[in-house]
Design an enzyme around this catalytic site. Structure first.
Site, PDB file in Angstrom:
ATOM      1  CD  GLU A 138      -3.438  -2.234   7.606  1.00  0.00           C
ATOM      2  OE1 GLU A 138      -2.174  -2.365   7.164  1.00  0.00           O
ATOM      3  OE2 GLU A 138      -4.432  -1.196   7.191  1.00  0.00           O
ATOM      4  CB  SER A 171       5.442  -1.250  11.743  1.00  0.00           C
ATOM      5  OG  SER A 171       5.051  -0.159  11.897  1.00  0.00           O
ATOM      6  CD  GLU A 195      -2.977   5.881   6.717  1.00  0.00           C
ATOM      7  OE1 GLU A 195      -2.780   5.867   5.441  1.00  0.00           O
ATOM      8  OE2 GLU A 195      -1.824   5.384   7.059  1.00  0.00           O
ATOM      9  N   GLY A 209       2.555   2.477  10.440  1.00  0.00           N
ATOM     10  CA  GLY A 209       3.683   3.681  10.565  1.00  0.00           C
ATOM     11  C   GLY A 209       4.295   4.077  11.578  1.00  0.00           C
ATOM     12  CG  HIS A 255      -6.022   2.118   5.146  1.00  0.00           C
ATOM     13  ND1 HIS A 255      -5.600   3.114   6.188  1.00  0.00           N
ATOM     14  CD2 HIS A 255      -4.856   1.119   5.075  1.00  0.00           C
ATOM     15  CE1 HIS A 255      -4.297   2.770   6.535  1.00  0.00           C
ATOM     16  NE2 HIS A 255      -3.878   1.728   5.895  1.00  0.00           N
ATOM     17  CE  LYS A 265      -0.330   3.407   4.840  1.00  0.00           C
ATOM     18  NZ  LYS A 265       0.003   3.483   6.277  1.00  0.00           N
ATOM     19  CG  ASN A 318      -1.665   1.303   1.494  1.00  0.00           C
ATOM     20  OD1 ASN A 318      -1.785   1.950   0.421  1.00  0.00           O
ATOM     21  ND2 ASN A 318      -2.361   1.336   2.664  1.00  0.00           N
TER      22      ASN A 318
HETATM   23  P1  PGA Z   1       3.016   0.556   7.364  1.00  0.00           P
HETATM   24  O1  PGA Z   1       1.441   0.655   6.824  1.00  0.00           O
HETATM   25  O2  PGA Z   1       3.374  -0.796   7.008  1.00  0.00           O
HETATM   26  O3  PGA Z   1       3.684   1.511   7.087  1.00  0.00           O
HETATM   27  O4  PGA Z   1       2.530   0.586   9.148  1.00  0.00           O
HETATM   28  C1  PGA Z   1       0.487  -0.315   6.852  1.00  0.00           C
HETATM   29  C2  PGA Z   1      -0.980   0.247   6.133  1.00  0.00           C
HETATM   30  O5  PGA Z   1      -1.303   1.218   6.798  1.00  0.00           O
HETATM   31  O6  PGA Z   1      -1.162  -0.457   5.427  1.00  0.00           O
END
Ligand code: PGA
Length: 249
Positions: free
Chosen positions: A166, A211, A96, A172, A94, A11, A9
Site C-alpha cells: 500500500e 484508492s 495508519e 485515501g 498498516h 477503518k 478495511n
Molecule cells: P483506501 O485505503 O482504499 O481508502 O485508499 C486502503 C487502506 O488503507 O487499506
C-alpha cells in the site's frame, strides 16, 4: 493457482446498518469467479458481522490485535478474543498504525507473530511515503519492511503470511498507483520471497491497496503479481465493493 483475496478495511467507519446491508447484499450476490472476500470492521461490529455474514461468503478480519493473549492492557484486544468471533485475518503494520500510533517494526512483528500463534492469517501491510518515492527509495523501504518480518519467521510461518503493498501516498487520496508501478514493486516482493524458496514465492498472496475502486480494480487485478486488494474507502459502499469483488478472478 493463488485464490484472489479482496479485503475491505472499514477503518474507524461503519455501523450496524452497514453490517446488515453487507450481509443482505452478499447473501444474494453470486461471485462469478472463485474469490475470497473478507470485511475488517471495527471491533464493536464483529459480533453482529459474524451473525449477518453467516449465510454469505464473507469472512471476517480484524484491523489490529495486541501481541499478548490477556492481561492488564486497558483498551486492547487479543488474538484469542478475535478467534471467538470467527475472525480469520488480522491486519498488521498498516501505515495508519505505523504513523498515527507509532508502531515500530518490532511491534508489527510481535503482532504478526501473535496472529500466527492463534491461527489468524496476518496481512502484513508495507509501503513507501511520497517523500520516500520521490527520493527513489521505494524498493529499499518496502524490502526493509518485508525483510524485517520475513527474516524473523520460521519457514513454515512464512507460508501463512499475506502481504499488502500500500503506497502511503495512494491511501485515501484518490491517487492510485498505476498498474505498472504497483506491479513493479509487487514483483520485487515476490522475488524477495523466492530468496527463501520458489514455492513460497509462487504461493504468496499479494494484495494492492491505495484508492482501489470499482473503476480501477480490474486493471490492477489483471497484473500478474497482484492477487487481490486491500480496499478502504470503496469498501464502505456495498455496490462498489461487490463490483470490485466481481472484477477479480
Ligand atoms: P483506501 O485505503 O482504499 O481508502 O485508499 C486502503 C487502506 O488503507 O487499506
Amino acid at each position: 493457482m493463488r485464490t484472489p483475496l479482496l479485503a475491505g478495511n472499514w477503518k474507524m467507519n461503519g455501523s450496524t446498518d452497514l453490517v446488515e446491508a453487507f450481509g443482505r447484499t452478499f447473501a444474494e450476490t453470486k461471485l462469478t469467479k472463485e474469490v475470497e472476500v473478507a470485511i475488517f470492521p471495527p471491533f464493536p461490529y464483529l459480533e453482529s458481522a459474524r451473525r449477518a455474514f453467516d449465510s454469505t461468503p464473507l469472512r471476517l478480519g480484524a484491523q489490529t490485535l495486541n501481541p499478548i493473549h490477556f492481561g492488564a492492557h486497558t483498551g486492547e484486544v487479543s488474538g484469542q478474543m478475535l478467534c471467538e468471533f470467527r475472525v480469520r485475518y488480522a491486519l498488521v503494520g498498516h501505515s495508519e498504525r505505523r504513523q498515527l500510533y507509532r508502531e515500530s517494526d518490532d511491534q508489527v512483528f510481535d503482532r504478526l507473530l501473535a496472529a500466527l500463534t492463534v491461527g489468524l492469517t496476518p496481512v502484513l501491510c508495507v509501503g513507501e511515503t511520497l517523500e520516500e518515492r520521490d527520493a527513489g527509495r521505494t524498493m529499499e523501504v518496502v524490502m526493509r519492511q518485508v525483510g524485517f518480518v520475513m527474516s524473523r519467521l520460521e519457514p513454515e510461518q512464512r507460508t501463512q503470511v499475506v502481504i499488502a503493498y500500500e503506497p502511503v501516498w495512494a491511501i485515501g487520496t484518490g491517487r492510485t498507483a498505476t498498474p505498472e508501478q504497483a506491479q513493479g514493486v509487487m514483483a520485487a516482493i515476490r522475488d524477495y520471497q523466492a530468496s527463501y524458496s520458489q514455492e513460497l514465492a509462487e504461493a504468496l498472496r499479494l494484495l494492492y491497496g491505495g484508492s482501489m475502486n470499482a473503476d480501477n480494480a480490474a486493471e490492477l487485478l489483471a497484473q500478474p503479481d497482484i492477487d487481490g486488494g486491500l480496499v478502504g474507502g470503496a469498501s464502505l459502499k456495498v455496490d462498489d465493493f461487490v463490483a470490485i469483488c466481481q472484477s477479480a478472478g
